[in-house]
Structures are given as structure tokens and as C-alpha cells.
Write an enzyme that holds these catalytic residues in place. Sequence first.
Site, PDB file in Angstrom:
ATOM      1  N   LYS A 129       0.843  -1.196   0.000  1.00  0.00           N
ATOM      2  CA  LYS A 129       0.000   0.000   0.000  1.00  0.00           C
ATOM      3  C   LYS A 129       0.875   1.241   0.000  1.00  0.00           C
ATOM      4  O   LYS A 129       1.931   1.263   0.670  1.00  0.00           O
ATOM      5  CB  LYS A 129      -0.931  -0.014   1.215  1.00  0.00           C
ATOM      6  N   SER A 162      -9.786   1.863   2.561  1.00  0.00           N
ATOM      7  CA  SER A 162      -8.908   2.642   1.707  1.00  0.00           C
ATOM      8  C   SER A 162      -7.871   1.811   0.962  1.00  0.00           C
ATOM      9  O   SER A 162      -7.184   2.306   0.071  1.00  0.00           O
ATOM     10  CB  SER A 162      -8.181   3.691   2.556  1.00  0.00           C
ATOM     11  N   SER A 172     -10.322  -0.653   6.701  1.00  0.00           N
ATOM     12  CA  SER A 172      -9.709  -0.450   5.385  1.00  0.00           C
ATOM     13  C   SER A 172      -8.966  -1.652   4.826  1.00  0.00           C
ATOM     14  O   SER A 172      -8.497  -1.609   3.688  1.00  0.00           O
ATOM     15  CB  SER A 172      -8.768   0.757   5.422  1.00  0.00           C
TER      16      SER A 172
END
Length: 488
Positions: A78, A153, A177
Site C-alpha cells: 500500500k 482505503s 480499510s
Amino acid sequence: MTINFFDNDLNSLHDKLVNKEITVTELTQATLDNIEKTDDQLNAFITTNAQEAMKKASEIDEKGEFTHVLSGLPVALKDNLSTKGIPTTGASHILEGFKPVYDATVVDKLQNAGAISVGKANMDEFAMGGSTETSYYKQTTNAWDHTKVPGGSSGGSAAAVAGGLVPFALGSDTGGSIRQPAAFNGIVGLKPTYGRVSRWGLFAMASSLDQIGPFTRTVKDNALVLNTIAGFDAKDSTSSNRDVPDFTSKLSGDVKGLKIAVPKEYFGEGIDPKVAATVKAAIAQLEALGAIVDEVTLPHTKYGVAAYYIIMSSEASSNLQRYDGVRYGFRADNVKTLEDLYVKTRSEGFGDEVKRRIMLGTFSLSAGAYDAFFKKAAKIRTLLIEDFNKVFEDYDVIVGPTAPTVAYGLGEEIDDPTAMYLADVLTIPVNLAGLPGLSVNAGFVDGLPVGLQIIGKPFDEQTVYQTGFAYEQASRLFEKKPDIAKAY
């Protein structure tokens, strides 16, 4: 050559490397080729790391040592995990082109194990969002339906795994997330216990809530990755010094006598009836395997979203003060004073959702609002923790839906922040209480995956994995593949 991550788990990939059926160089090149060929459908990556990845692959091949199950295997990270010399933007304009000078602890651990980072995955800007639509750079799509959101996210990480681009990825979870995009994409995602995994090198949004965790196709793979990234870190004052067990040790498929609590609040208003039915069928399957299932109550669940958004935005408003245009990242032009630099840089560098949360947090911490909002939110957090503690006196795990709906259409909720916030109603309490939470695929509604959330006691990821593995092996849903699999 091509490589199919849909039909190869981490152990089978490891065996292929050990037995010299494939080299690390071939595997890495095939992964990069797959990303180049298919990522225009998913937009899972902000940055790829081809040159460094191929260099490391060659080094591992030359040594010929595969002592760790992750040695030579590709991973997506990420884009809020610090990677030395590789652009790390948090999907924000304000950090466009920023290259950190150090690696996050989890990145170090993966590199020491021999894993190869092939790129940085797309995300909501500074992890603020639930659909990956607030990214400054691109819109990631759902692996099962490219007209739907991948969740957020950590949507890029989830889509990369679900779409077969990489065998595993790392994300971060502040209010759901990891688990929500795992649910939307039909894969396995874990938010570990707060403190189980070092946060050093993770761009902080809400420091008392953030936690790094893995995305994989199977529960066993997930446990193998957690084995690698968990543990105490002297650089992170919030990391736990508890011993790290072998998280695969309870993966027998046996849940006879396991006591499962099902909160009635997790099937209340706002939960899609089809989602509820799918999750109840999954729970019935666990019961058929010998688990003991009872309905319980978590009475303060309904206050979780309100408390979370006050606490999270308050911490975020403090953490994001460092982005000022002075030390690193984007700097606005044509400024005349220092205050002008701050205002213009943040106005131009931050997106709407980030600004919204900064303003909400700043207000909540202000002298006139602190007692009325932040202090009350902290009290609600304590009540939520007490709710969980009471249930865990008698039960091993808590089970329910991960998200109230399946993935919704691109653009459907981006202009309605309240609707998007409420979509986290089932995941947020886990972060507020610092508990481990796992999402596994529970089935499909209208062709889209439904998530089954398994919540455990603090630092009891083993039992969470045990439950998820038993269901996964009985349902075999991990064998289902999205249409994008045909590209391989």
C-alpha cells in the site's frame, strides 16, 4: 511465460522455486508482465518497481536459498508504507514524487524474508475513504465487476490480490480499510490486534487506530504473512513485546466446541437482507461443523461510527500538520508569507475528503468542543471495549457481516460522505477496541462477494484464523475466480 496466482498458494509457489520448476527472475518478470497487461482494467498500482524487483530476483536466484516461504515471491505494498528510494505518496498530490529515506519495519521484514516488492498499490488519499475514489492519481476498480468500487482505503492492494496480479499484499486498517475491500473483492484480509504489527514507517492517520495487515487468497497464506510481519519493534512505542506464535498452528479445520457469538446489532437496520442471509448461511455452516452459536448483544455498537469519526479525525488533524510545504512534498507557488505557504500548499495539495476530516478533527479538539465531542467519544470507546470484553468472557469469537452491502457502483457514494461513513458501521468497533478482525468470502449476492467478519480476543489471531480456515475449507469459495482470471 505466464504465472497463475489463482491456482498457486504461497506454499506451492515456494515449492516450485525450491524444485527449480521456475526461477525467481522468471516469476518476477511474469508478475510485472501480468501487471502491464491487465492493470489497465484494475488500476491497482500507482507505481511499479520493475528495475529494483528484477535486481533482487537475480540476487536471490544467484544465492539459490529459499529458507523462508516468502523468499522470491512478489508482493504489493500500500502506498502509505514507507519504501526507501521508491515514490511513496499516500495517493495524495501533496506527496507527489516523494521518495522516503527509510523502509517501514514491515517492509524490512518482508525484504529480510526474501519477498520482492513489485510496486505500490493505490489507495484513498492518506487512507481517508472507503472506496479508493479519493486517490489523487487514479480510480481502482473491483476485480469482480469493473463498474464497482474495490472498497477502501486499501482498494489497490485488495484488487491486486483478487485480480491475480500478486499472491499477497499489505494494507492498513484504521476503521475497516483491510476487511471491507477484502469483502468487496472476495479475498482474505486481516486487521491484527493493535500492537501486533509495527506501525513504524506507516503514514499515520489515526495513531491509536491504524494497523498494518495482509491480503491473500486463502486463510493459511494470510497466517503465513502475519508470521513474517508480526513482532515487537523498538522503533514503535505502541508495538507489543508479546511472543509471536505460529499463526498456522490451529489450521486443522476443526471447530467442534468453538463458541461463536453473533451480535443481533450486526443484522439490524441498514444491512442488506441478501447480505444478511448469505452471512447467516455461512454461520450455519460453522454450526454444522460443530461450533456452538448463540445470539448476543453489543449495545453500544450504534454509537461506534460517531465516536470513531471524532477520534479518527482529531488524530488525523494532528498527524497531517507535518505536510506544510516546507520539509518535503508539494509546495505551492507564488506565496508571499509563511502563512500563505501553509494555506496555499494545503489547499492545493489535499483533496476534499482530507480537508473535511482535518476540519472536523480541529473543531473536535477546540476549546469549546473538546468536552462535548472528543471527551464523549473517548467514553463511548471505553463502553464499546467493555461490550466486547463481556462477550469474550463466554465466547471464543464474534461473527457477522464485514460490510452491510456488497460493492456499490463507481461514483454512487463519493458525493455523500455520511453514507460512506455509515458503511463502516460493522468494522469500526473492532478498531476502537484494538481487536483482531478477519474477513473471508461468505458467498455472492448478484455476482458480487459478501464478507464474513470474524472478530477475536486481543492477540488471539490463531483462533480467528482457525474459524476462518474451517469455513473456507468447507465452503471452498476461495476457488471461485473473477472474469479477469481468464486473462492468464
